[in-house]
Design a protein around this motif. Structure first.
Motif, short mmCIF file in Angstrom:
data_model
loop_
_atom_site.label_atom_id
_atom_site.label_comp_id
_atom_site.label_asym_id
_atom_site.label_seq_id
_atom_site.Cartn_x
_atom_site.Cartn_y
_atom_site.Cartn_z
N THR A 1 0.86 -1.18 0.00
CA THR A 1 0.00 0.00 0.00
C THR A 1 0.90 1.23 0.00
N TRP A 2 0.73 2.05 -1.02
CA TRP A 2 1.56 3.24 -1.15
C TRP A 2 0.71 4.49 -1.04
N ASN A 3 1.05 5.33 -0.08
CA ASN A 3 0.40 6.61 0.13
C ASN A 3 0.70 7.51 -1.07
N THR A 4 -0.23 8.35 -1.47
CA THR A 4 0.00 9.21 -2.63
C THR A 4 1.21 10.12 -2.43
N ALA A 5 1.51 10.49 -1.19
CA ALA A 5 2.70 11.32 -0.94
C ALA A 5 3.97 10.53 -1.22
N GLY A 6 3.88 9.22 -1.12
CA GLY A 6 5.05 8.39 -1.32
C GLY A 6 5.25 7.93 -2.76
N LEU A 7 4.36 8.29 -3.65
CA LEU A 7 4.47 7.83 -5.03
C LEU A 7 5.68 8.40 -5.75
N THR A 8 6.22 9.51 -5.27
CA THR A 8 7.39 10.10 -5.91
C THR A 8 8.70 9.49 -5.41
N THR A 9 8.62 8.66 -4.37
CA THR A 9 9.80 8.00 -3.83
C THR A 9 9.92 6.61 -4.46
N ALA A 10 11.08 6.31 -5.01
CA ALA A 10 11.30 5.01 -5.64
C ALA A 10 11.22 3.89 -4.59
N LYS A 11 10.48 2.86 -4.91
CA LYS A 11 10.38 1.69 -4.05
C LYS A 11 11.15 0.55 -4.71
N THR A 12 11.91 -0.17 -3.93
CA THR A 12 12.58 -1.36 -4.45
C THR A 12 12.30 -2.51 -3.51
N TYR A 13 12.00 -3.65 -4.10
CA TYR A 13 11.85 -4.84 -3.29
C TYR A 13 12.14 -6.08 -4.11
N ASN A 14 12.80 -7.01 -3.48
CA ASN A 14 13.12 -8.31 -4.03
C ASN A 14 12.90 -9.28 -2.87
N ILE A 15 11.85 -10.09 -2.97
CA ILE A 15 11.45 -10.95 -1.86
C ILE A 15 11.56 -12.41 -2.28
N LEU A 16 12.34 -13.17 -1.52
CA LEU A 16 12.49 -14.60 -1.74
C LEU A 16 11.46 -15.31 -0.86
N ALA A 17 10.59 -16.11 -1.48
CA ALA A 17 9.57 -16.84 -0.75
C ALA A 17 9.98 -18.31 -0.62
N ARG A 18 9.97 -18.81 0.61
CA ARG A 18 10.32 -20.21 0.85
C ARG A 18 9.15 -20.90 1.54
N GLN A 19 8.79 -22.07 1.03
CA GLN A 19 7.70 -22.84 1.60
C GLN A 19 8.24 -23.75 2.70
N ILE A 20 7.51 -23.80 3.81
CA ILE A 20 7.92 -24.64 4.93
C ILE A 20 6.86 -25.71 5.16
N ASP A 21 7.28 -26.94 5.10
CA ASP A 21 6.40 -28.09 5.25
C ASP A 21 5.86 -28.18 6.67
N CYS A 22 4.61 -28.61 6.79
CA CYS A 22 3.97 -28.75 8.11
C CYS A 22 4.71 -29.71 9.02
N THR A 23 5.38 -30.69 8.46
CA THR A 23 6.06 -31.71 9.26
C THR A 23 7.53 -31.43 9.49
N ALA A 24 8.02 -30.29 9.03
CA ALA A 24 9.43 -29.97 9.20
C ALA A 24 9.77 -29.92 10.70
N THR A 25 10.78 -30.66 11.11
CA THR A 25 11.14 -30.71 12.53
C THR A 25 11.67 -29.37 13.04
N TRP A 26 12.22 -28.54 12.17
CA TRP A 26 12.79 -27.25 12.56
C TRP A 26 11.77 -26.11 12.48
N LYS A 27 10.54 -26.40 12.09
CA LYS A 27 9.49 -25.37 11.95
C LYS A 27 9.18 -24.72 13.28
#
Length: 98
Positions: free
Chosen positions: A72-98
């Motif tokens: 969600t970007w506020n209209t005041a913030g539209l002039t500010t460059a946004k950068t994002y790079n998000i790595l998504a990792r799936q975690i199994d329900c049975t993972a012992t380290w979860k």
């Protein structure tokens, strides 16, 4: 994309995330990133620079449960460059380290 029906969590690694404006009021955001799953136990909404941080999001136990990611970007913030790079990792329900 779900590769396994046994995924209960998603780990979001913010490889880069900047340009999300904060307010002059402590703890308030103008631009936000939010993640919401089916369990009602969601990570806090974030803003600012979050490069090298991460968060976990709960899917729930149903095979059709989803997670919603919202920028969600506020209209005041539209002039500010946004950068994002998000790595998504799936975690199994049975993972012992979860």
């Amino acid at each position: 994309l779900i590769l396994s029906m046994q995924v209960c969590q998603l780990r979001l690694d913010f490889v880069s995330m900047s340009g999300y404006l904060t307010s002059t009021t402590a703890g308030a955001c103008l631009d936000t990133f939010a993640a919401a799953g089916q369990t009602g136990v969601n990570p806090p909404t974030i803003c600012g620079t979050n490069t090298a941080y991460h968060m976990y999001v709960e899917f729930g136990l149903g095979s059709t449960d989803t997670i919603t990611l919202t920028n969600t970007w506020n209209t005041a913030g539209l002039t500010t460059a946004k950068t994002y790079n998000i790595l998504a990792r799936q975690i199994d329900c049975t993972a012992t380290w979860k």
